[in-house]
Design an enzyme around this catalytic site. Structure first.
Site, PDB file in Angstrom:
ATOM      1  CG  ASN A 145      -2.050   1.082   1.238  1.00  0.00           C
ATOM      2  OD1 ASN A 145      -1.578   2.328   0.979  1.00  0.00           O
ATOM      3  ND2 ASN A 145      -2.891   0.735   1.520  1.00  0.00           N
TER       4      ASN A 145
ATOM      5  CG  HIS B  98       0.605   6.225   4.921  1.00  0.00           C
ATOM      6  ND1 HIS B  98      -0.403   7.264   5.314  1.00  0.00           N
ATOM      7  CD2 HIS B  98      -0.085   5.392   5.249  1.00  0.00           C
ATOM      8  CE1 HIS B  98      -1.298   6.722   5.808  1.00  0.00           C
ATOM      9  NE2 HIS B  98      -1.263   5.426   5.957  1.00  0.00           N
TER      10      HIS B  98
ATOM     11  NE  ARG C 171       8.712  22.215   1.145  1.00  0.00           N
ATOM     12  CZ  ARG C 171       9.980  22.180   1.423  1.00  0.00           C
ATOM     13  NH1 ARG C 171      10.714  21.233   1.902  1.00  0.00           N
ATOM     14  NH2 ARG C 171      10.559  23.226   1.095  1.00  0.00           N
TER      15      ARG C 171
ATOM     16  CG  HIS D 266      -8.272   4.106   1.191  1.00  0.00           C
ATOM     17  ND1 HIS D 266      -8.498   3.838   2.371  1.00  0.00           N
ATOM     18  CD2 HIS D 266      -9.368   4.621   0.832  1.00  0.00           C
ATOM     19  CE1 HIS D 266      -9.648   4.177   2.853  1.00  0.00           C
ATOM     20  NE2 HIS D 266     -10.282   4.580   1.568  1.00  0.00           N
TER      21      HIS D 266
ATOM     22  NE  ARG E 223      -8.259   7.270   4.576  1.00  0.00           N
ATOM     23  CZ  ARG E 223      -9.283   6.750   5.837  1.00  0.00           C
ATOM     24  NH1 ARG E 223     -10.501   7.222   5.929  1.00  0.00           N
ATOM     25  NH2 ARG E 223      -8.607   5.690   6.576  1.00  0.00           N
TER      26      ARG E 223
ATOM     27  NE  ARG F  36      -8.146  11.001   6.036  1.00  0.00           N
ATOM     28  CZ  ARG F  36      -8.558  10.759   7.281  1.00  0.00           C
ATOM     29  NH1 ARG F  36      -7.837   9.990   7.800  1.00  0.00           N
ATOM     30  NH2 ARG F  36      -9.890  10.776   7.213  1.00  0.00           N
ATOM     31  CG  HIS F  37      -3.881   8.972   1.903  1.00  0.00           C
ATOM     32  ND1 HIS F  37      -4.671   8.153   1.216  1.00  0.00           N
ATOM     33  CD2 HIS F  37      -4.010   8.488   3.303  1.00  0.00           C
ATOM     34  CE1 HIS F  37      -5.359   7.395   2.071  1.00  0.00           C
ATOM     35  NE2 HIS F  37      -4.960   7.655   2.998  1.00  0.00           N
TER      36      HIS F  37
ATOM     37  CD  GLU G 142      -7.124  -0.495   0.938  1.00  0.00           C
ATOM     38  OE1 GLU G 142      -7.092   0.641   1.662  1.00  0.00           O
ATOM     39  OE2 GLU G 142      -6.931  -1.570   1.591  1.00  0.00           O
TER      40      GLU G 142
ATOM     41  CB  THR H  99      -9.453   1.416   7.825  1.00  0.00           C
ATOM     42  OG1 THR H  99      -9.407   2.193   6.523  1.00  0.00           O
ATOM     43  CG2 THR H  99     -10.720   0.498   7.829  1.00  0.00           C
TER      44      THR H  99
ATOM     45  CD  GLU I  90      -7.065  -6.319   3.112  1.00  0.00           C
ATOM     46  OE1 GLU I  90      -5.985  -5.713   3.642  1.00  0.00           O
ATOM     47  OE2 GLU I  90      -7.191  -6.290   1.700  1.00  0.00           O
TER      48      GLU I  90
ATOM     49  CG  HIS J 111      -5.288  -2.049   9.678  1.00  0.00           C
ATOM     50  ND1 HIS J 111      -5.695  -0.774   8.884  1.00  0.00           N
ATOM     51  CD2 HIS J 111      -5.519  -1.601  11.003  1.00  0.00           C
ATOM     52  CE1 HIS J 111      -5.810   0.171  10.044  1.00  0.00           C
ATOM     53  NE2 HIS J 111      -5.716  -0.298  10.966  1.00  0.00           N
TER      54      HIS J 111
END
Length: 248
Positions: free
Chosen positions: A9, A12, A20, A45, A47, A51-52, A72, A103, A153, A193
């Site tokens: 994944n 991040h 930044r 993912h 969202r 956010r990422h 995701e 999550t 999953e 996770h």
């Protein structure tokens, strides 16, 4: 023993970029490095609050990956439209709350079966494999089977976060039993996770689990050792644990 797949994944990587602004570090570059390091697939993912991972990341990943993309997504019309546009290899439906950092648990498939039917059938109509992110619970598994899900999953965070040995043993048993139920129901079983170098082996030794999805820990380790070595070490630990399963 059948090869245990590793999905990496790369969410991040985008989190660091977004802290930044700009374009660095690039999630696609991370995905390509993960492939070279032994990843069997890439998870991202998108969202609702972006956010990422951003929409442009999904576009680039879908167009440039040579290994499967696991998308995701929350069960919303917006995310369904994006999935149908890009047709990833698989789509994993996950619960999503705006205030959560990550999550926090599995989908309530039992209580949401009617609503989820639309998303499962729509995705499968475009030959997208559908995964449901759930707790390793027999009732949730039976509901997933009723929906015709291809994959479940398991949320293994409680196992990874367990402080006491007794708690961890109980959580591991719950995952093992859930994986057995999934196999009987004809559903492919994945886990994800919270997995780390210290917690991956017991999960990798469950013979009916066919894929692990790992992200945050690997991106964190990459700060210290580099992304490729971090993934290669995880791949080695998975393979080492898998090799200890007795042949039947």
């Amino acid at each position: 023993m059948k090869h245990l797949r590793l999905g990496v994944n790369i969410d991040h990587v985008a989190t660091i970029r977004n802290a930044r602004g700009g374009v660095h570090p690039d999630p696609l570059r991370a995905a390509k490095m993960a492939e070279k390091a032994g990843a069997d697939g890439i998870t991202a993912h998108l969202r609702e609050d972006r956010r990422h991972i951003a929409d442009g990341d999904i576009t680039k990943l879908a167009a440039n990956l040579s290994i499967p993309l696991n998308f995701e997504m929350a069960a919303t019309q917006e995310m369904l439209d994006i999935a149908l546009m890009h047709t990833p290899h698989a789509a994993c439906l996950v619960p999503e709350k705006r205030e959560e950092r990550t999550t926090e648990g599995g989908l309530d498939v039992v209580g949401s079966k009617d609503a989820l039917t639309y998303y499962v059938s729509s995705l499968q109509s475009k030959n997208i494999r559908v995964s449901l992110f759930i707790e390793p619970d027999a009732k949730q598994l039976e509901a997933a089977a009723d929906l015709g899900a291809d994959i479940v999953e398991f949320h293994v965070g409680p196992f990874c976060d367990a402080v006491s040995g007794d708690k961890q043993a109980a959580e591991l048993k719950r995952i093992q039993q859930g994986a057995e139920v999934a196999e009987k129901l004809g559903i492919e079983c994945h886990c994800g996770h919270g997995l780390t170098y210290d917690t991956v082996a017991p999960i990798a030794q469950i013979p009916t689990v066919v894929e692990l999805n790992i992200g945050h820990f690997l991106i964190g380790e990459a700060i210290f050792s580099g992304l490729v070595p971090a993934i290669q070490k995880m791949r080695h630990l998975m393979d080492e644990a898998r090799a200890q399963i007795p042949e039947t």
